[in-house]
Design a protein around this motif. Structure first.
Motif, PDB file in Angstrom:
ATOM      1  N   CYS A 162       0.779  -1.223  -0.115  1.00 58.34           N
ATOM      2  CA  CYS A 162      -0.090   0.088   0.011  1.00 58.34           C
ATOM      3  C   CYS A 162       0.843   1.255  -0.060  1.00 58.34           C
ATOM      4  CB  CYS A 162      -1.006  -0.050   1.228  1.00 58.34           C
ATOM      5  SG  CYS A 162       0.033   0.393   2.739  1.00 58.34           S
ATOM      6  N   THR A 163       2.027   1.128   0.029  1.00 59.83           N
ATOM      7  CA  THR A 163       3.174   2.275   0.564  1.00 59.83           C
ATOM      8  C   THR A 163       3.002   3.190  -0.646  1.00 59.83           C
ATOM      9  OG1 THR A 163       4.583   0.914   1.789  1.00 59.83           O
ATOM     10  CG2 THR A 163       5.217   3.008   1.141  1.00 59.83           C
ATOM     11  N   PRO A 164       3.106   2.907  -1.992  1.00 59.88           N
ATOM     12  CA  PRO A 164       2.901   3.939  -2.879  1.00 59.88           C
ATOM     13  C   PRO A 164       1.841   4.800  -2.921  1.00 59.88           C
ATOM     14  CG  PRO A 164       3.814   1.687  -3.730  1.00 59.88           C
ATOM     15  CD  PRO A 164       3.376   1.391  -2.349  1.00 59.88           C
ATOM     16  N   GLY A 165       0.793   4.272  -2.610  1.00 63.13           N
ATOM     17  CA  GLY A 165      -0.537   4.785  -2.629  1.00 63.13           C
ATOM     18  C   GLY A 165      -0.693   5.973  -1.361  1.00 63.13           C
ATOM     19  N   GLN A 166      -0.176   5.180  -0.275  1.00 65.46           N
ATOM     20  CA  GLN A 166      -0.046   6.211   1.106  1.00 65.46           C
ATOM     21  C   GLN A 166       0.828   7.386   0.840  1.00 65.46           C
ATOM     22  OE1 GLN A 166      -1.321   5.486   4.105  1.00 65.46           O
ATOM     23  NE2 GLN A 166      -1.971   3.009   4.058  1.00 65.46           N
ATOM     24  N   ILE A 167       1.881   7.175   0.113  1.00 65.58           N
ATOM     25  CA  ILE A 167       2.879   8.221  -0.084  1.00 65.58           C
ATOM     26  C   ILE A 167       2.259   9.334  -1.071  1.00 65.58           C
ATOM     27  CG2 ILE A 167       5.221   8.954  -1.059  1.00 65.58           C
ATOM     28  CD1 ILE A 167       6.511   6.480   0.227  1.00 65.58           C
ATOM     29  N   CYS A 168       1.787   8.860  -1.979  1.00 68.70           N
ATOM     30  CA  CYS A 168       1.136   9.966  -2.930  1.00 68.70           C
ATOM     31  C   CYS A 168      -0.036  10.689  -2.481  1.00 68.70           C
ATOM     32  CB  CYS A 168       0.646   9.108  -4.079  1.00 68.70           C
ATOM     33  SG  CYS A 168       1.749   8.843  -5.426  1.00 68.70           S
ATOM     34  N   SER A 169      -0.787   9.983  -1.580  1.00 67.03           N
ATOM     35  CA  SER A 169      -1.978  10.551  -0.716  1.00 67.03           C
ATOM     36  C   SER A 169      -1.270  11.512   0.331  1.00 67.03           C
ATOM     37  CB  SER A 169      -2.678   9.426  -0.065  1.00 67.03           C
ATOM     38  OG  SER A 169      -3.980  10.042   0.400  1.00 67.03           O
ATOM     39  N   ALA A 170      -0.424  11.173   0.827  1.00 68.00           N
ATOM     40  CA  ALA A 170       0.137  11.913   2.076  1.00 68.00           C
ATOM     41  C   ALA A 170       0.941  13.293   1.422  1.00 68.00           C
ATOM     42  CB  ALA A 170       1.383  11.339   2.990  1.00 68.00           C
ATOM     43  N   VAL A 171       1.476  13.199  -0.037  1.00 69.99           N
ATOM     44  CA  VAL A 171       2.088  14.632  -0.477  1.00 69.99           C
ATOM     45  C   VAL A 171       0.880  15.261  -0.874  1.00 69.99           C
ATOM     46  CG1 VAL A 171       3.031  15.226  -2.550  1.00 69.99           C
ATOM     47  CG2 VAL A 171       4.076  13.239  -1.061  1.00 69.99           C
ATOM     48  N   ALA A 172      -0.019  14.791  -1.564  1.00 71.59           N
ATOM     49  CA  ALA A 172      -1.183  15.787  -1.823  1.00 71.59           C
ATOM     50  C   ALA A 172      -1.958  16.198  -0.811  1.00 71.59           C
ATOM     51  CB  ALA A 172      -2.160  14.760  -2.998  1.00 71.59           C
TER      52      ALA A 172
END
Length: 211
Positions: free
Chosen positions: A144-154
């Motif tokens: 899930c990490t790629p989605g977590q990171i993209c979501s956190a940045v936005a």
């Protein structure tokens, strides 16, 4: 004198089910129609910017943005989890806004600027959020990490723009960079390993540094 016909709820449901079954198309007709659609897909040319690079794709109009990224552009960092928009593993940033790429058709993003996990940083030069996730062990299996990171940045950009959430104390004052805000705004990204506390720590560090 004629008496009105009364039906119980149970009888009504049975009659409805039988009626629906009698008018349903034979299975072989549905199968033939599906085969015909697969044999003659409707294609469209799509132009978009992905991670800063212009891309021109000739794709089936039914292709989701997620599949276009993974299958056509071979950007497999974006993960296919539930494929129903519930887990957030497929989160990417489209024109500055985080979206579930499994729920949107690629052709809906003509001219859009798409950022995936590959576009945030490289192994030699990590994005601040990527580095924080590594430092605080904000992942276990990592799916899930790629989605977590993209979501956190936005998500941090949303807060800086003053966009409130259900956890915000006020609809008019600027939202706070707080754990409660982060938890509410990241609730659409599920971590089955349960690394939530570490994820919040990673986001909090980046928020404090860039505040």
């Amino acid at each position: 004198m004629d008496h009105p016909i009364t039906l119980s709820r149970r009888t009504f449901l049975i009659v409805g089910a039988v009626t629906a079954a009698t008018v349903a198309l034979p299975p072989f007709i549905c199968a033939e129609a599906s085969a015909a659609n697969l044999a003659r897909p409707i294609k469209s040319t799509l132009n978009l910017s992905v991670n800063g690079q212009s891309q021109a794709l000739d794709i089936d109009t039914r292709t989701t943005l997620l599949d276009a990224l993974r299958e056509n552009l071979k950007l497999t960092g974006t993960k296919k989890g539930c494929d129903h928009g519930q887990c957030g593993a497929c989160t990417v940033i489209a024109d500055g806004r985080r979206i579930n790429s499994c729920l949107t058709l690629a052709v809906m993003h003509e001219g859009s600027k798409i950022t995936t996990i590959e576009g945030l940083g490289t192994p030699d030069k990590l994005h601040a959020m990527q580095a924080a996730f590594v430092k605080h062990d904000g992942y276990q299996c990592g799916y899930c990490t790629p989605g977590q990171i993209c979501s956190a940045v936005a998500m941090l950009d949303e807060i800086r723009q003053g966009i409130p959430s259900h956890a915000s104390a006020s609809l008019t004052l600027a939202p706070q960079l707080s754990a409660s805000e982060f938890q509410e705004r990241m609730s659409g990204n599920i971590c089955r390993c349960g690394a939530y506390s570490n994820i919040i720590e990673a986001i909090s560090e980046v928020a404090e540094v860039s505040a």
